[in-house]
Design an enzyme around this catalytic site. Structure first.
Site, PDB file in Angstrom:
ATOM      1  N   ASP A 274      -2.384  -0.794  -5.902  1.00  0.00           N
ATOM      2  CA  ASP A 274      -1.182  -1.538  -5.498  1.00  0.00           C
ATOM      3  C   ASP A 274      -0.560  -2.239  -6.711  1.00  0.00           C
ATOM      4  OD1 ASP A 274       0.759  -2.330  -3.730  1.00  0.00           O
ATOM      5  OD2 ASP A 274      -0.376  -4.024  -2.934  1.00  0.00           O
ATOM      6  N   LYS A 276       2.232  -3.281  -8.905  1.00  0.00           N
ATOM      7  CA  LYS A 276       3.682  -3.520  -8.795  1.00  0.00           C
ATOM      8  C   LYS A 276       3.930  -4.917  -9.353  1.00  0.00           C
ATOM      9  CE  LYS A 276       2.998  -5.106  -4.081  1.00  0.00           C
ATOM     10  NZ  LYS A 276       3.431  -5.181  -2.712  1.00  0.00           N
ATOM     11  N   ASN A 279       2.351  -8.131  -7.927  1.00  0.00           N
ATOM     12  CA  ASN A 279       0.913  -8.358  -8.012  1.00  0.00           C
ATOM     13  C   ASN A 279       0.445  -8.666  -9.422  1.00  0.00           C
ATOM     14  OD1 ASN A 279       0.592  -8.062  -5.313  1.00  0.00           O
ATOM     15  ND2 ASN A 279       0.020  -5.901  -5.400  1.00  0.00           N
ATOM     16  N   ASP A 292      -4.416  -9.711  -7.163  1.00  0.00           N
ATOM     17  CA  ASP A 292      -4.276  -9.124  -5.840  1.00  0.00           C
ATOM     18  C   ASP A 292      -4.997  -7.795  -5.695  1.00  0.00           C
ATOM     19  OD1 ASP A 292      -3.501  -8.697  -3.253  1.00  0.00           O
ATOM     20  OD2 ASP A 292      -1.519  -9.547  -3.574  1.00  0.00           O
ATOM     21  N   THR A 310       2.786   0.053  -2.023  1.00  0.00           N
ATOM     22  CA  THR A 310       4.180  -0.245  -1.726  1.00  0.00           C
ATOM     23  C   THR A 310       4.993   1.029  -1.899  1.00  0.00           C
ATOM     24  OG1 THR A 310       3.735  -2.382  -2.669  1.00  0.00           O
ATOM     25  CG2 THR A 310       6.039  -1.817  -2.385  1.00  0.00           C
TER      26      THR A 310
HETATM   27  P1  AMP Z   1      -0.919 -14.956  -3.194  1.00  0.00           P
HETATM   28  O1  AMP Z   1      -1.432 -15.486  -1.918  1.00  0.00           O
HETATM   29  O2  AMP Z   1      -1.989 -14.478  -4.120  1.00  0.00           O
HETATM   30  O3  AMP Z   1       0.207 -13.962  -3.016  1.00  0.00           O
HETATM   31  O4  AMP Z   1      -0.272 -16.213  -3.964  1.00  0.00           O
HETATM   32  C1  AMP Z   1       0.904 -16.842  -3.550  1.00  0.00           C
HETATM   33  C2  AMP Z   1       1.626 -17.356  -4.775  1.00  0.00           C
HETATM   34  O5  AMP Z   1       0.850 -18.380  -5.417  1.00  0.00           O
HETATM   35  C3  AMP Z   1       1.835 -16.306  -5.848  1.00  0.00           C
HETATM   36  O6  AMP Z   1       3.008 -15.604  -5.599  1.00  0.00           O
HETATM   37  C4  AMP Z   1       1.903 -17.139  -7.120  1.00  0.00           C
HETATM   38  O7  AMP Z   1       3.195 -17.667  -7.287  1.00  0.00           O
HETATM   39  C5  AMP Z   1       0.952 -18.272  -6.835  1.00  0.00           C
HETATM   40  N1  AMP Z   1      -0.378 -17.990  -7.381  1.00  0.00           N
HETATM   41  C6  AMP Z   1      -1.354 -17.273  -6.788  1.00  0.00           C
HETATM   42  N2  AMP Z   1      -2.451 -17.215  -7.563  1.00  0.00           N
HETATM   43  C7  AMP Z   1      -2.170 -17.912  -8.680  1.00  0.00           C
HETATM   44  C8  AMP Z   1      -2.891 -18.203  -9.880  1.00  0.00           C
HETATM   45  N3  AMP Z   1      -4.125 -17.764 -10.063  1.00  0.00           N
HETATM   46  N4  AMP Z   1      -2.284 -18.947 -10.828  1.00  0.00           N
HETATM   47  C9  AMP Z   1      -1.022 -19.382 -10.645  1.00  0.00           C
HETATM   48  N5  AMP Z   1      -0.271 -19.135  -9.542  1.00  0.00           N
HETATM   49  C10 AMP Z   1      -0.831 -18.409  -8.567  1.00  0.00           C
END
Ligand code: AMP
Length: 419
Positions: A274, A276, A279, A292, A310
Protein backbone atom coordinates in the site's frame (compact mmCIF):
# COMPACT_ATOMS: atom_id res chain seq x y z
CA UNK A 1 15.28 25.42 23.40
CA UNK A 2 16.81 22.23 21.97
CA UNK A 3 15.57 21.85 18.46
CA UNK A 4 13.79 18.64 17.61
CA UNK A 5 15.90 18.63 14.47
CA UNK A 6 19.12 18.38 16.43
CA UNK A 7 17.81 15.55 18.53
CA UNK A 8 16.41 13.68 15.58
CA UNK A 9 19.69 13.94 13.72
CA UNK A 10 21.24 12.14 16.66
CA UNK A 11 18.61 9.42 16.55
CA UNK A 12 19.06 8.96 12.83
CA UNK A 13 22.78 8.71 13.38
CA UNK A 14 22.29 6.16 16.13
CA UNK A 15 20.04 4.07 13.93
CA UNK A 16 22.81 3.77 11.39
CA UNK A 17 25.73 3.41 13.73
CA UNK A 18 23.97 0.82 15.86
CA UNK A 19 23.99 -1.44 12.75
CA UNK A 20 22.00 -4.06 14.62
CA UNK A 21 20.77 -6.97 12.57
CA UNK A 22 17.02 -6.73 12.24
CA UNK A 23 15.06 -8.86 14.63
CA UNK A 24 13.55 -12.05 13.37
CA UNK A 25 10.00 -11.85 12.19
CA UNK A 26 7.03 -12.55 14.37
CA UNK A 27 6.40 -15.95 12.90
CA UNK A 28 9.93 -17.14 13.45
CA UNK A 29 10.05 -16.22 17.10
CA UNK A 30 10.57 -18.85 19.73
CA UNK A 31 9.64 -16.46 22.55
CA UNK A 32 6.94 -17.46 24.97
CA UNK A 33 3.70 -16.19 23.54
CA UNK A 34 0.27 -15.24 24.73
CA UNK A 35 -2.61 -17.09 23.08
CA UNK A 36 -2.91 -16.07 19.46
CA UNK A 37 -0.21 -13.45 19.61
CA UNK A 38 3.24 -14.28 18.41
CA UNK A 39 6.45 -12.55 19.36
CA UNK A 40 6.25 -10.02 22.15
CA UNK A 41 9.43 -8.25 23.11
CA UNK A 42 9.99 -7.93 26.83
CA UNK A 43 9.51 -4.63 28.57
CA UNK A 44 13.22 -4.54 29.14
CA UNK A 45 13.70 -4.81 25.39
CA UNK A 46 11.30 -1.95 24.74
CA UNK A 47 13.18 0.21 27.23
CA UNK A 48 16.42 -0.74 25.55
CA UNK A 49 15.01 0.22 22.16
CA UNK A 50 13.81 3.52 23.49
CA UNK A 51 17.13 4.17 25.12
CA UNK A 52 18.89 3.47 21.90
CA UNK A 53 16.65 5.04 19.34
CA UNK A 54 14.10 7.50 20.67
CA UNK A 55 14.68 11.15 21.35
CA UNK A 56 15.78 12.05 24.86
CA UNK A 57 15.23 15.61 25.98
CA UNK A 58 18.67 15.93 27.29
CA UNK A 59 21.15 13.38 26.02
CA UNK A 60 24.03 15.17 27.70
CA UNK A 61 22.54 14.17 31.04
CA UNK A 62 21.73 10.53 30.62
CA UNK A 63 19.41 8.79 33.03
CA UNK A 64 20.59 6.74 35.93
CA UNK A 65 19.32 3.65 34.09
CA UNK A 66 22.15 1.29 33.33
CA UNK A 67 20.65 0.75 29.87
CA UNK A 68 21.26 4.32 28.77
CA UNK A 69 24.21 5.10 26.53
CA UNK A 70 26.77 7.55 27.84
CA UNK A 71 26.52 11.11 26.63
CA UNK A 72 29.88 10.88 24.94
CA UNK A 73 28.91 7.78 23.03
CA UNK A 74 25.80 9.57 21.84
CA UNK A 75 27.79 12.49 20.56
CA UNK A 76 30.55 10.38 19.05
CA UNK A 77 28.18 8.13 17.19
CA UNK A 78 26.36 11.15 15.86
CA UNK A 79 29.53 12.59 14.39
CA UNK A 80 30.59 9.34 12.82
CA UNK A 81 27.32 8.53 11.20
CA UNK A 82 26.17 11.96 10.16
CA UNK A 83 27.75 11.68 6.74
CA UNK A 84 25.86 8.49 6.00
CA UNK A 85 22.40 9.57 6.96
CA UNK A 86 22.04 13.21 6.10
CA UNK A 87 20.60 14.21 2.77
CA UNK A 88 23.09 17.03 2.61
CA UNK A 89 26.86 16.94 2.30
CA UNK A 90 28.59 15.60 5.42
CA UNK A 91 28.91 18.19 8.13
CA UNK A 92 29.76 18.26 11.78
CA UNK A 93 26.86 17.36 14.04
CA UNK A 94 25.85 20.00 16.52
CA UNK A 95 25.50 18.56 20.01
CA UNK A 96 22.12 19.08 21.63
CA UNK A 97 22.24 21.92 24.16
CA UNK A 98 21.80 20.89 27.77
CA UNK A 99 18.83 21.56 30.04
CA UNK A 100 16.60 22.41 27.12
CA UNK A 101 13.26 20.62 27.07
CA UNK A 102 11.62 19.94 23.74
CA UNK A 103 8.28 21.65 23.40
CA UNK A 104 5.61 19.00 22.83
CA UNK A 105 2.84 21.53 22.44
CA UNK A 106 -0.46 21.87 24.24
CA UNK A 107 -2.65 18.93 25.03
CA UNK A 108 -6.30 19.45 24.10
CA UNK A 109 -7.76 16.88 26.51
CA UNK A 110 -8.89 14.86 23.50
CA UNK A 111 -7.94 11.43 24.80
CA UNK A 112 -10.17 11.57 27.88
CA UNK A 113 -12.99 13.29 26.02
CA UNK A 114 -12.87 10.79 23.21
CA UNK A 115 -12.61 7.85 25.60
CA UNK A 116 -15.92 8.85 27.17
CA UNK A 117 -17.70 9.41 23.89
CA UNK A 118 -16.19 6.77 21.71
CA UNK A 119 -15.70 3.03 21.75
CA UNK A 120 -16.83 0.29 24.07
CA UNK A 121 -15.21 -2.49 26.03
CA UNK A 122 -14.73 -5.67 24.08
CA UNK A 123 -15.23 -9.17 25.45
CA UNK A 124 -14.44 -12.78 24.69
CA UNK A 125 -12.12 -13.78 21.85
CA UNK A 126 -11.86 -10.23 20.54
CA UNK A 127 -10.70 -9.04 23.96
CA UNK A 128 -7.90 -11.60 24.13
CA UNK A 129 -7.03 -11.07 20.48
CA UNK A 130 -6.62 -7.33 21.09
CA UNK A 131 -4.89 -7.57 24.48
CA UNK A 132 -1.74 -6.33 22.81
CA UNK A 133 1.10 -5.44 25.12
CA UNK A 134 4.80 -5.45 24.44
CA UNK A 135 5.54 -5.84 28.16
CA UNK A 136 6.14 -9.29 29.46
CA UNK A 137 6.52 -9.12 33.22
CA UNK A 138 7.14 -12.73 33.99
CA UNK A 139 10.40 -13.70 35.62
CA UNK A 140 11.74 -10.21 35.98
CA UNK A 141 9.83 -7.31 37.52
CA UNK A 142 9.78 -4.85 34.65
CA UNK A 143 8.23 -1.46 34.18
CA UNK A 144 4.86 -1.54 32.48
CA UNK A 145 3.85 1.23 30.11
CA UNK A 146 0.47 2.90 30.47
CA UNK A 147 -1.06 6.24 29.59
CA UNK A 148 0.28 7.77 32.83
CA UNK A 149 3.82 7.07 31.66
CA UNK A 150 3.60 10.06 29.31
CA UNK A 151 3.14 13.81 29.24
CA UNK A 152 0.72 14.33 26.40
CA UNK A 153 1.36 17.16 23.96
CA UNK A 154 -0.22 18.43 20.79
CA UNK A 155 -2.49 16.34 18.59
CA UNK A 156 -0.65 15.16 15.47
CA UNK A 157 -3.60 13.81 13.55
CA UNK A 158 -6.64 11.62 13.46
CA UNK A 159 -6.64 8.14 12.03
CA UNK A 160 -9.51 5.80 11.29
CA UNK A 161 -9.44 4.22 14.75
CA UNK A 162 -8.29 7.09 16.96
CA UNK A 163 -6.03 10.06 17.50
CA UNK A 164 -2.27 10.45 17.41
CA UNK A 165 -0.48 12.69 19.95
CA UNK A 166 3.03 13.97 20.43
CA UNK A 167 4.14 12.67 23.85
CA UNK A 168 7.15 12.63 26.14
CA UNK A 169 7.97 9.89 28.63
CA UNK A 170 7.66 11.15 32.21
CA UNK A 171 10.62 9.10 33.38
CA UNK A 172 14.15 10.15 32.54
CA UNK A 173 15.42 10.35 29.90
CA UNK A 174 12.37 12.00 28.51
CA UNK A 175 11.80 10.54 25.08
CA UNK A 176 9.67 12.13 22.42
CA UNK A 177 7.27 9.81 20.65
CA UNK A 178 4.03 9.73 18.69
CA UNK A 179 1.33 7.87 20.62
CA UNK A 180 -1.34 6.38 18.39
CA UNK A 181 -4.68 5.28 19.84
CA UNK A 182 -6.84 2.56 18.36
CA UNK A 183 -10.35 1.87 19.69
CA UNK A 184 -10.80 -1.87 20.11
CA UNK A 185 -14.56 -1.92 19.51
CA UNK A 186 -14.11 -0.07 16.21
CA UNK A 187 -11.43 -2.51 15.15
CA UNK A 188 -13.84 -5.35 15.92
CA UNK A 189 -16.69 -3.59 14.08
CA UNK A 190 -14.49 -3.22 11.00
CA UNK A 191 -13.39 -6.84 11.39
CA UNK A 192 -9.73 -5.97 11.15
CA UNK A 193 -8.44 -7.51 14.40
CA UNK A 194 -6.08 -9.76 12.48
CA UNK A 195 -4.93 -6.98 10.18
CA UNK A 196 -4.13 -4.71 13.13
CA UNK A 197 -2.25 -7.46 14.94
CA UNK A 198 -0.36 -8.17 11.75
CA UNK A 199 0.51 -4.49 11.30
CA UNK A 200 1.86 -4.35 14.84
CA UNK A 201 3.76 -7.62 14.61
CA UNK A 202 5.36 -6.61 11.33
CA UNK A 203 6.29 -3.08 12.32
CA UNK A 204 7.78 -3.94 15.71
CA UNK A 205 10.45 -6.05 14.07
CA UNK A 206 11.63 -3.55 11.47
CA UNK A 207 14.70 -1.37 11.86
CA UNK A 208 15.60 0.93 8.99
CA UNK A 209 16.07 4.71 8.94
CA UNK A 210 13.35 5.07 6.31
CA UNK A 211 10.83 2.79 8.01
CA UNK A 212 8.81 4.27 10.90
CA UNK A 213 9.76 2.54 14.14
CA UNK A 214 7.28 1.01 16.54
CA UNK A 215 8.97 0.96 19.96
CA UNK A 216 6.26 -0.72 21.99
CA UNK A 217 2.55 -0.94 22.65
CA UNK A 218 0.09 -1.43 25.48
CA UNK A 219 -3.65 -1.45 25.98
CA UNK A 220 -6.44 -0.62 28.39
CA UNK A 221 -10.05 -1.78 28.44
CA UNK A 222 -11.09 0.15 25.34
CA UNK A 223 -7.93 1.11 23.51
CA UNK A 224 -4.62 -0.05 22.10
CA UNK A 225 -1.72 2.46 22.21
CA UNK A 226 1.20 2.34 19.81
CA UNK A 227 4.47 4.03 20.81
CA UNK A 228 5.74 5.22 17.44
CA UNK A 229 8.78 7.11 16.25
CA UNK A 230 7.86 10.79 16.00
CA UNK A 231 7.90 11.96 12.38
CA UNK A 232 8.54 15.66 12.91
CA UNK A 233 7.64 16.91 9.43
CA UNK A 234 4.35 15.05 9.19
CA UNK A 235 2.73 13.70 6.08
CA UNK A 236 4.42 13.67 2.71
CA UNK A 237 1.00 13.84 1.12
CA UNK A 238 0.47 17.32 2.56
CA UNK A 239 3.73 18.49 1.02
CA UNK A 240 2.74 17.06 -2.33
CA UNK A 241 -0.69 18.72 -2.15
CA UNK A 242 0.95 22.01 -1.19
CA UNK A 243 3.53 21.99 -3.99
CA UNK A 244 1.56 20.13 -6.66
CA UNK A 245 4.67 18.20 -7.65
CA UNK A 246 8.28 17.96 -6.47
CA UNK A 247 11.51 19.10 -8.06
CA UNK A 248 13.64 16.47 -9.76
CA UNK A 249 16.14 16.59 -6.92
CA UNK A 250 13.54 16.14 -4.21
CA UNK A 251 11.75 13.38 -6.13
CA UNK A 252 14.97 11.50 -6.84
CA UNK A 253 16.03 11.62 -3.18
CA UNK A 254 12.67 10.34 -1.96
CA UNK A 255 12.70 7.53 -4.51
CA UNK A 256 16.25 6.61 -3.50
CA UNK A 257 15.14 6.33 0.15
CA UNK A 258 11.99 4.45 -0.82
CA UNK A 259 13.95 1.95 -2.93
CA UNK A 260 16.29 1.33 -0.02
CA UNK A 261 13.43 0.92 2.48
CA UNK A 262 11.55 -1.43 0.14
CA UNK A 263 14.64 -3.45 -0.54
CA UNK A 264 15.07 -3.85 3.25
CA UNK A 265 11.41 -4.83 3.69
CA UNK A 266 11.61 -7.37 0.88
CA UNK A 267 14.77 -8.86 2.38
CA UNK A 268 12.63 -9.51 5.49
CA UNK A 269 9.91 -11.04 3.30
CA UNK A 270 7.61 -8.11 3.99
CA UNK A 271 5.59 -6.79 1.06
CA UNK A 272 4.10 -3.40 1.87
CA UNK A 273 1.31 -3.47 -0.77
CA UNK A 274 0.00 0.00 0.00
CA UNK A 275 2.74 2.39 -0.99
CA UNK A 276 1.24 5.83 -1.72
CA UNK A 277 1.97 9.39 -0.55
CA UNK A 278 -0.66 9.15 2.24
CA UNK A 279 1.30 6.36 3.89
CA UNK A 280 4.63 8.15 3.92
CA UNK A 281 5.75 10.43 6.75
CA UNK A 282 8.71 12.77 6.98
CA UNK A 283 11.30 12.88 9.74
CA UNK A 284 12.46 16.23 11.05
CA UNK A 285 15.29 16.38 8.52
CA UNK A 286 12.85 15.68 5.73
CA UNK A 287 13.86 12.03 5.48
CA UNK A 288 11.18 9.71 4.29
CA UNK A 289 9.55 7.20 6.66
CA UNK A 290 7.44 4.36 5.34
CA UNK A 291 4.46 3.97 7.68
CA UNK A 292 1.11 2.25 7.81
CA UNK A 293 1.66 -1.45 7.54
CA UNK A 294 -2.06 -2.18 7.52
CA UNK A 295 -1.91 -3.89 4.18
CA UNK A 296 1.52 -5.34 4.37
CA UNK A 297 1.95 -9.02 4.55
CA UNK A 298 4.67 -11.21 5.85
CA UNK A 299 4.84 -13.85 3.21
CA UNK A 300 8.04 -15.88 2.92
CA UNK A 301 7.85 -17.69 -0.37
CA UNK A 302 4.17 -16.98 -0.56
CA UNK A 303 2.17 -15.74 -3.51
CA UNK A 304 -0.98 -13.97 -2.55
CA UNK A 305 -4.29 -13.21 -4.18
CA UNK A 306 -6.00 -10.71 -1.89
CA UNK A 307 -7.06 -7.57 -3.72
CA UNK A 308 -5.87 -4.62 -1.72
CA UNK A 309 -4.22 -1.25 -1.96
CA UNK A 310 -5.39 2.05 -3.37
CA UNK A 311 -6.85 2.14 -6.85
CA UNK A 312 -4.33 4.48 -8.50
CA UNK A 313 -1.41 2.48 -7.16
CA UNK A 314 -2.76 -0.99 -7.98
CA UNK A 315 -0.59 -3.04 -10.35
CA UNK A 316 -2.03 -4.98 -13.32
CA UNK A 317 -1.79 -8.34 -11.53
CA UNK A 318 -4.06 -7.06 -8.73
CA UNK A 319 -6.48 -5.40 -11.13
CA UNK A 320 -6.63 -8.69 -13.02
CA UNK A 321 -7.01 -10.56 -9.71
CA UNK A 322 -3.96 -12.67 -10.32
CA UNK A 323 -1.41 -13.80 -7.77
CA UNK A 324 1.11 -11.20 -6.76
CA UNK A 325 4.46 -10.97 -5.06
CA UNK A 326 6.83 -8.25 -3.82
CA UNK A 327 7.00 -6.75 -7.32
CA UNK A 328 3.71 -4.97 -6.55
CA UNK A 329 5.86 -2.55 -4.51
CA UNK A 330 8.13 -1.96 -7.55
CA UNK A 331 5.06 -0.96 -9.54
CA UNK A 332 3.93 1.40 -6.76
CA UNK A 333 7.39 2.95 -6.75
CA UNK A 334 6.96 3.68 -10.47
CA UNK A 335 3.57 5.30 -9.79
CA UNK A 336 5.08 7.30 -6.94
CA UNK A 337 7.97 8.55 -9.12
CA UNK A 338 5.51 9.68 -11.77
CA UNK A 339 3.23 11.38 -9.24
CA UNK A 340 6.14 13.20 -7.55
CA UNK A 341 7.37 14.55 -10.90
CA UNK A 342 4.11 15.17 -12.75
CA UNK A 343 1.71 15.85 -9.86
CA UNK A 344 -0.85 13.13 -10.41
CA UNK A 345 -0.73 9.33 -10.65
CA UNK A 346 -0.21 8.05 -14.21
CA UNK A 347 -3.39 6.02 -14.71
CA UNK A 348 -5.81 8.29 -12.87
CA UNK A 349 -9.20 8.85 -14.45
CA UNK A 350 -11.29 10.99 -12.15
CA UNK A 351 -14.50 10.24 -14.05
CA UNK A 352 -14.34 6.50 -14.28
CA UNK A 353 -12.95 3.83 -12.00
CA UNK A 354 -13.30 1.30 -14.80
CA UNK A 355 -11.22 3.47 -17.05
CA UNK A 356 -8.48 3.61 -14.41
CA UNK A 357 -8.55 -0.19 -14.21
CA UNK A 358 -8.38 -0.41 -18.00
CA UNK A 359 -5.50 2.01 -18.22
CA UNK A 360 -3.58 0.09 -15.55
CA UNK A 361 -4.19 -3.28 -17.21
CA UNK A 362 -2.96 -1.98 -20.57
CA UNK A 363 -0.15 0.08 -18.96
CA UNK A 364 -1.45 3.16 -20.73
CA UNK A 365 1.47 5.33 -19.63
CA UNK A 366 1.47 8.85 -21.03
CA UNK A 367 3.59 11.84 -20.23
CA UNK A 368 2.40 15.44 -20.59
CA UNK A 369 3.50 16.97 -23.92
CA UNK A 370 5.41 19.60 -21.97
CA UNK A 371 7.49 16.89 -20.31
CA UNK A 372 11.00 16.63 -21.69
CA UNK A 373 11.92 13.08 -22.72
CA UNK A 374 14.79 13.03 -20.28
CA UNK A 375 16.38 10.79 -17.75
CA UNK A 376 13.91 11.25 -14.91
CA UNK A 377 10.93 9.99 -16.84
CA UNK A 378 12.71 6.84 -17.91
CA UNK A 379 12.51 5.45 -14.36
CA UNK A 380 8.70 5.14 -14.16
CA UNK A 381 8.90 3.48 -17.60
CA UNK A 382 11.28 0.81 -16.26
CA UNK A 383 9.14 0.15 -13.19
CA UNK A 384 5.69 0.31 -14.77
CA UNK A 385 5.94 -2.93 -16.73
CA UNK A 386 2.96 -5.23 -17.06
CA UNK A 387 4.93 -8.36 -16.18
CA UNK A 388 6.20 -8.22 -12.58
CA UNK A 389 9.51 -9.89 -13.47
CA UNK A 390 10.23 -7.17 -16.07
CA UNK A 391 10.14 -4.38 -13.46
CA UNK A 392 13.49 -2.90 -12.61
CA UNK A 393 15.05 -4.51 -9.49
CA UNK A 394 15.37 -2.12 -6.54
CA UNK A 395 19.17 -2.43 -6.56
CA UNK A 396 19.06 -1.13 -10.15
CA UNK A 397 16.71 1.70 -9.17
CA UNK A 398 19.36 2.86 -6.70
CA UNK A 399 21.95 2.76 -9.50
CA UNK A 400 19.76 4.57 -12.05
CA UNK A 401 21.69 7.63 -13.36
CA UNK A 402 18.86 9.99 -12.38
CA UNK A 403 18.96 8.73 -8.77
CA UNK A 404 22.75 8.77 -8.60
CA UNK A 405 22.83 12.30 -10.07
CA UNK A 406 20.90 13.72 -7.11
CA UNK A 407 22.26 11.56 -4.30
CA UNK A 408 24.23 13.73 -1.86
CA UNK A 409 27.96 13.33 -2.42
CA UNK A 410 29.55 10.79 -0.12
CA UNK A 411 26.23 9.44 1.07
CA UNK A 412 26.06 5.72 1.58
CA UNK A 413 22.66 4.09 1.50
CA UNK A 414 21.77 2.00 4.58
CA UNK A 415 21.60 -1.14 2.39
CA UNK A 416 25.25 -0.60 1.48
CA UNK A 417 26.07 -0.66 5.20
CA UNK A 418 24.52 -4.11 5.41
CA UNK A 419 21.25 -3.06 7.03
P1 AMP B 1 -2.81 7.35 11.11
O1 AMP B 1 -3.84 6.87 12.06
O2 AMP B 1 -1.54 6.56 11.16
O3 AMP B 1 -3.34 7.55 9.71
O4 AMP B 1 -2.38 8.81 11.63
C1 AMP B 1 -3.22 9.93 11.55
C2 AMP B 1 -2.36 11.15 11.34
O5 AMP B 1 -1.52 11.38 12.49
C3 AMP B 1 -1.39 11.03 10.19
O6 AMP B 1 -2.01 11.41 9.00
C4 AMP B 1 -0.26 11.97 10.59
O7 AMP B 1 -0.59 13.30 10.26
C5 AMP B 1 -0.23 11.84 12.09
N1 AMP B 1 0.77 10.85 12.51
C6 AMP B 1 0.60 9.52 12.59
N2 AMP B 1 1.72 8.91 13.01
C7 AMP B 1 2.63 9.88 13.22
C8 AMP B 1 3.99 9.89 13.64
N3 AMP B 1 4.63 8.77 13.95
N4 AMP B 1 4.63 11.08 13.73
C9 AMP B 1 3.98 12.22 13.41
N5 AMP B 1 2.69 12.28 12.99
C10 AMP B 1 2.02 11.13 12.89
Amino acid sequence: MATIGAVTRQIAALEISAKKPAATTASSSSNPVRPGHSKQPSQEKVTKLLTKFAAPVNPNHPPSSKLAPSSSSLRNQTNQAQAHTSNEAPKKASPVPTHQPIDIGRYDGGLEKENEERGEKVYGDAASELALDSSVARRYPTREWNLHSFDIGRPLGKGKFGRVYMVRTKSEPKYILALKTLYKSEIVQSRVEKQIRREIEIQQNLRHPNVLRLYGYFHDEKRIFLMLEFAGKGELYKQLSKHGSFSEKRSARYIDQMADALSYLHSKHVIHRDIKPENLLLGINGELKVADFGWSVHAPGNRRKTMCGTLDYLPPEMVEQKEHNERVDHWALGVLTYEFLIGNPPFEDRDSVNNTYRRIASVDLRFPITCRPTLEISLPGYLLKHEPQDRLPLSEVMKHPWIVKYRPKGQIRPSQLGM
